[in-house]
Structure formats: structure tokens, C-alpha cells
Design an enzyme around this catalytic site. Structure first.
Site, short mmCIF file in Angstrom:
data_model
loop_
_atom_site.label_atom_id
_atom_site.label_comp_id
_atom_site.label_asym_id
_atom_site.label_seq_id
_atom_site.Cartn_x
_atom_site.Cartn_y
_atom_site.Cartn_z
N GLN A 121 96.61 -55.43 -59.04
CA GLN A 121 95.30 -55.40 -58.39
C GLN A 121 94.43 -54.37 -59.08
OE1 GLN A 121 95.69 -54.07 -54.40
NE2 GLN A 121 93.52 -53.90 -54.03
N GLY A 122 93.45 -54.81 -59.87
CA GLY A 122 92.61 -53.90 -60.65
C GLY A 122 91.30 -53.61 -59.95
N SER A 124 90.57 -49.89 -58.41
CA SER A 124 90.18 -48.49 -58.54
C SER A 124 89.89 -48.08 -59.98
CB SER A 124 91.31 -47.58 -58.02
OG SER A 124 91.64 -47.91 -56.71
N SER A 156 98.92 -50.69 -59.42
CA SER A 156 100.35 -50.91 -59.14
C SER A 156 100.85 -52.14 -59.87
CB SER A 156 100.57 -51.09 -57.64
OG SER A 156 100.24 -49.93 -56.95
N GLU A 240 95.55 -55.38 -46.83
CA GLU A 240 96.45 -54.39 -47.45
C GLU A 240 96.75 -53.26 -46.47
OE1 GLU A 240 94.61 -52.96 -50.99
OE2 GLU A 240 96.39 -51.90 -51.70
C1 LIG Z 1 100.76 -45.32 -54.64
C2 LIG Z 1 99.37 -45.82 -54.92
C3 LIG Z 1 99.19 -47.12 -55.33
C4 LIG Z 1 97.90 -47.59 -55.63
N1 LIG Z 1 97.76 -48.88 -56.07
C5 LIG Z 1 96.54 -49.32 -56.42
C6 LIG Z 1 96.38 -50.64 -56.97
O1 LIG Z 1 97.35 -51.39 -57.12
N2 LIG Z 1 95.15 -51.04 -57.34
C7 LIG Z 1 94.05 -50.24 -57.19
O2 LIG Z 1 92.96 -50.69 -57.51
N3 LIG Z 1 94.16 -48.98 -56.67
C8 LIG Z 1 95.37 -48.51 -56.30
N4 LIG Z 1 95.51 -47.24 -55.79
C9 LIG Z 1 94.33 -46.37 -55.74
C10 LIG Z 1 93.79 -46.09 -54.33
O3 LIG Z 1 93.18 -47.24 -53.80
C11 LIG Z 1 92.81 -44.92 -54.45
O4 LIG Z 1 93.56 -43.79 -54.86
C12 LIG Z 1 92.13 -44.62 -53.14
O5 LIG Z 1 91.22 -45.64 -52.79
C13 LIG Z 1 91.36 -43.27 -53.18
O6 LIG Z 1 90.53 -43.20 -54.30
P1 LIG Z 1 90.57 -41.95 -55.28
O7 LIG Z 1 91.98 -41.71 -55.67
O8 LIG Z 1 89.57 -42.20 -56.35
O9 LIG Z 1 90.13 -40.71 -54.39
P2 LIG Z 1 88.63 -40.29 -54.06
O10 LIG Z 1 87.86 -41.48 -53.59
O11 LIG Z 1 88.08 -39.52 -55.21
O12 LIG Z 1 88.84 -39.32 -52.81
C14 LIG Z 1 89.21 -37.93 -52.98
C15 LIG Z 1 89.25 -37.31 -51.58
O13 LIG Z 1 87.92 -37.33 -51.00
C16 LIG Z 1 87.95 -37.99 -49.73
N5 LIG Z 1 86.74 -38.77 -49.54
C17 LIG Z 1 86.12 -39.58 -50.45
N6 LIG Z 1 85.03 -40.16 -49.90
C18 LIG Z 1 84.97 -39.73 -48.61
C19 LIG Z 1 84.09 -39.99 -47.52
N7 LIG Z 1 83.04 -40.83 -47.65
N8 LIG Z 1 84.34 -39.38 -46.33
C20 LIG Z 1 85.41 -38.53 -46.17
N9 LIG Z 1 86.27 -38.24 -47.18
C21 LIG Z 1 86.05 -38.83 -48.38
C22 LIG Z 1 89.16 -38.91 -49.80
O14 LIG Z 1 89.64 -39.22 -48.49
C23 LIG Z 1 90.14 -38.06 -50.60
O15 LIG Z 1 90.79 -37.15 -49.76
C24 LIG Z 1 96.77 -46.74 -55.48
C25 LIG Z 1 96.96 -45.42 -55.04
C26 LIG Z 1 98.23 -44.95 -54.77
C27 LIG Z 1 98.40 -43.53 -54.31
#
Ligand SMILES: Cc1cc2nc3c(=O)[nH]c(=O)nc-3n(C[C@H](O)[C@H](O)[C@H](O)COP(=O)(O)OP(=O)(O)OC[C@H]3O[C@@H](n4cnc5c(N)ncnc54)[C@H](O)[C@@H]3O)c2cc1C
Length: 377
Positions: A121-122, A124, A156, A240
Site C-alpha cells: 500500500q503506497g 505515506s 509494508s 484498516e
Molecule cells: C508498522 C507500520 C506500517 C506501516 N505501513 C504502511 C503502509 O503499508 N503503507 C503506507 O502508506 N504507510 C504505512 N505506514 C505509515 C503510517 O501510515 C504513518 O506513519 C502514519 O500515518 C503517521 O504519519 P507520519 O509517520 O508521517 O507521522 P506524522 O504525520 O509526521 O506525525 C508525527 C506526530 O505528529 C502528530 N500529528 C500530526 N498531525 C497531527 C494533528 N493534526 N493533530 C494532532 N497530532 C498530529 C502525530 O500523531 C504524530 O505523533 C506504516 C507505519 C508503521 C509504523
């Protein structure tokens, strides 16, 4: 609500139990070992070929047209047998079923459900996780194809995927939520590079980063209409976030069962707070199992939970982190020893549950604004 099995459910349960007695691959806990991820495909196809996967999905795509309570039975029996959880891809099936054309559904669902074609799933990107609509990967129309340029992260299963369910920007001139489209992109082509990422618990096969540099995808692989990408992404992430869809109940129950066995084998070796941690994990995992049953029963009555999926995700996170903390408590200082660090790995992975599929803060924002009706800003 009657939790007892109907005769048909009981027959299914005993057939499954007998099969599991012979076919449990005895893999490590899903969150702790590369071997688990490496043998996922094998487990998926074994379950599918034996008639135990895709139970509630349409039979014309390889499913079984059964009510979703059969998925609950599957999860329960997997947990009881200490077998790996069912492969977690229901959200992609829901995305394609809800938004894909007949042709797209016919082309992609059978391989996805049978496990013969692997998917990732692409969505992020480095600056587009919580704020997914800001993503910068582009898909530019070029005749009968689209050309993809950009960079995805935390993808993932990208190391084993044949297909990527990609979200990309097709129109930069409209508001950001409206310019996105979704595609089934073939991963095996020169314009795509995949590099694995190492997690804090040592796993290297869970997810990776994917670069698209002039990658090509036939226009007929677009899922939904141009500009429908945001709606599709919301369909996918809402599923999801449902434990019933991703089958994690079995994952938690397996760990709790192992912890109980450890403590029961020598109760005097554990302090009361350690025994209490296991008991609490048991209560939490059982609460989630019953919650999933209720959700799936409601689904049979066509109740749409909408933003309620965020409550499920928070509950699921709470349970996983309670189970992870119990594992660490029972292991005590042994958790820090190399070769005996399964509990530490379970604990560390449990921290990821409050990030994957949308962070806990984002779920709380959704609950606050869309369920409780609190003002934004
Ligand atoms: C094990 C694992 C598997 C994953 N698999 C996939 C996958 O297959 N495909 C894919 O596309 N992605 C995947 N992801 C990515 C996941 O969807 C993102 O990590 C997640 O959406 C958070 O985005 P970010 O890491 O950019 O954090 P950020 O969005 O940068 O957030 C950083 C921090 O700021 C907080 N924050 C951000 N905006 C707000 C707001 N508006 N209000 C309050 N707090 C806020 C967040 O809660 C977090 O604590 C995976 C992640 C993990 C850990």
C-alpha cells in the site's frame, strides 16, 4: 445477540480445528521475526487453498460468500491453535470492491485474495503521513499509460509485492484532496526501486521505501475515477482501522496464551504485579474479541460505522500495548538478553500500533470532531 455457533458454524469450526492440528506452520510471533514475514505468502496460500481464507468475500473472486462471523471463528481458532493470524489485507479488498470497475475487480481481486499476487500500500511519504492529502508523488497521463514519479515510505511488504496500491497526484491545479487518484502499479519494472527499512526490533522484512522514477502503469489499472483518490484512501484507512478486518485479535490472543502458559508453569516465580499484567492483558484481548464480534454482527445488519473505526483503532492500540507491556513484565530483565528478547520485540512493535494506519492523535481528532461534534481549531 447469541454467541453460540449455529450447526453450520460448528461444523466449520471443527473442520478448521482438525486442519490446524495438521497444518499449523509454527511460525514465530508475527511482530518479532523476519522468518514470520518471509513465510507469510506460504501461510496465506495454505489457508486459502484449504478453503479458510477470504471467507466473507464474494465467491466470484475466490471468496466464500459467508457471513463475517466466520472470520471471527477463524480468528478464534487460529489463536487457540497458536497459529499465525490471517493475512491482513481486507482493507485493500474493500478499497477495490467499493471503488474499482468490474474489470479492475475481476483482474485484481482473485490474485489478491488467493495470495498468488502480493500487494503493498503506497500512501505515506516523508511529509505526507497524517497529512496524507499533501502527498507529492505524481501520475502524469501519457497516452494509454500514466508515468509515476515520487517517493513512498513505510510501505509494508514492498519487498515482496507484485503490485502497489498507489495514491498519486494526477491534478496539481485543484485543491489538494481533489487532485489524487489511485492505481494498481506493477512493482516489477525498471522505474521502481525498493529498499528495506530496519525496525527498532530488528525486523527488516516488514516495510520499505519505494522510489518511482518514470515508472509506468496502464491507464486501465486506475482504481476509480481520476480525482477519486482521497475517497478511496478514506475507504481503505477506515477498514484498516477495524480489528475485524485485519484479524489482529488472533495475534494478541496467541501472545496472551503464551504468557499464561509461562506463568502457570511456575506461578511462584512471578510477582503479583506480573501475574496481574497477564490477567489484564487477557481481559483486554477478550474485550476486543467480543467488540469485534459485535461490530461484525452489526455489519451483517448493514450498520455503517463511519468514523467509529477510529474508536476501534484506539481500542486495538490499547489492547496491543497492554499485551506488549505484559510480555515485557513477564520476561523481566531477560528481555534485554540477546537470543531471549522476544518479549522486548513484541513490546517495541506494540508501540508502532499507535502510528500505523493513522496515529492515535489523529484518531482522537476524528472522534472529537466527527463523533462528538466538538469544534475544530
Ligand atoms: C508498522 C507500520 C506500517 C506501516 N505501513 C504502511 C503502509 O503499508 N503503507 C503506507 O502508506 N504507510 C504505512 N505506514 C505509515 C503510517 O501510515 C504513518 O506513519 C502514519 O500515518 C503517521 O504519519 P507520519 O509517520 O508521517 O507521522 P506524522 O504525520 O509526521 O506525525 C508525527 C506526530 O505528529 C502528530 N500529528 C500530526 N498531525 C497531527 C494533528 N493534526 N493533530 C494532532 N497530532 C498530529 C502525530 O500523531 C504524530 O505523533 C506504516 C507505519 C508503521 C509504523
Amino acid at each position: 445477540m447469541d454467541f453460540r455457533d449455529s450447526p453450520e458454524e460448528a461444523a466449520f469450526r471443527s473442520r478448521l480445528r482438525a486442519w490446524l492440528a495438521e497444518n499449523n506452520p509454527g511460525l514465530p510471533v508475527s511482530s518479532t521475526d523476519d522468518e514470520y514475514w518471509a513465510r507469510q505468502a506460504e501461510w496465506h496460500t495454505a489457508l486459502y487453498d484449504a478453503g479458510f481464507f477470504g471467507l466473507s468475500w464474494p465467491s466470484r473472486f475466490g471468496g466464500h460468500d459467508r457471513p463475517s462471523v466466520f472470520d471471527v471463528i477463524l480468528d478464534e481458532e487460529l489463536a487457540a491453535a497458536g497459529a499465525p493470524p490471517r493475512p491482513s489485507l481486507g482493507y485493500l479488498v474493500q478499497g477495490i470492491t467499493t471503488h474499482g470497475s468490474e474489470a479492475v475487480q475481476e483482474r485484481f481481486l482473485p490474485g489478491l485474495i488467493s495470495g498468488r499476487e502480493r500487494w503493498c500500500q503506497g500512501f505515506s511519504e516523508p511529509d505526507a503521513g497524517s497529512d496524507l492529502a499533501s502527498l507529492r508523488t505524481t501520475a502524469r497521463r501519457d497516452g494509454d499509460e500514466y508515468v509515476i514519479d515520487g517517493y513512498k515510505i513505510w510501505t509494508s511488504y514492498s519487498d515482496v509485492a507484485d503490485w502497489c496500491f498507489l495514491l498519486a497526484r494526477t491534478d496539481p491545479d485543484v485543491p489538494k484532496h481533489k487532485g489524487l487518484s489511485a492505481f494498481a502499479v506493477p512493482m516489477h519494472q525498471p522505474g521502481i526501486q525498493q529498499r528495506s527499512l530496519r525496525m527498532i526490533n530488528g525486523i527488516t522484512k516488514e516495510f520499505g521505501q519505494v522510489t518511482f522514477d518514470g515508472a509506468r502503469v496502464p491507464a486501465e489499472n486506475r482504481i476509480g475515477e481520476p480525482g477519486e483518490g482521497w475517497r478511496i484512501a478514506m475507504t481503505i484507512v477506515s477498514h484498516e482501522r477495524e480489528p475485524g478486518e485485519v484479524g489482529y485479535v488472533a495475534r494478541y490472543a496467541k501472545t496472551v496464551k503464551d504468557l499464561e502458559a509461562t506463568v502457570r508453569a511456575d506461578p511462584g516465580a512471578f510477582r503479583s504485579d506480573q501475574r496481574e499484567a497477564v490477567a489484564w492483558a487477557h481481559v483486554q484481548a477478550e474485550m476486543l474479541r467480543l467488540h469485534v464480534r459485535r461490530r461484525l454482527s452489526e455489519r451483517m445488519e448493514r450498520v455503517d460505522h463511519g468514523p467509529g473505526g477510529s474508536i476501534d483503532k484506539l481500542l486495538m492500540t490499547w489492547v496491543e500495548q497492554t499485551v506488549g507491556a505484559a510480555a515485557l513484565s513477564v520476561a523481566g530483565p531477560r528481555a534485554l538478553l540477546d537470543g531471549d528478547d522476544v518479549a522486548l520485540k513484541i513490546y517495541l512493535y506494540s508501540r508502532a500500533q499507535s502510528v500505523m494506519g493513522g496515529t492515535s492523535q489523529i484518531q482522537k481528532n476524528i472522534v472529537a470532531t466527527r463523533i462528538l461534534g466538538l469544534p475544530t481549531g
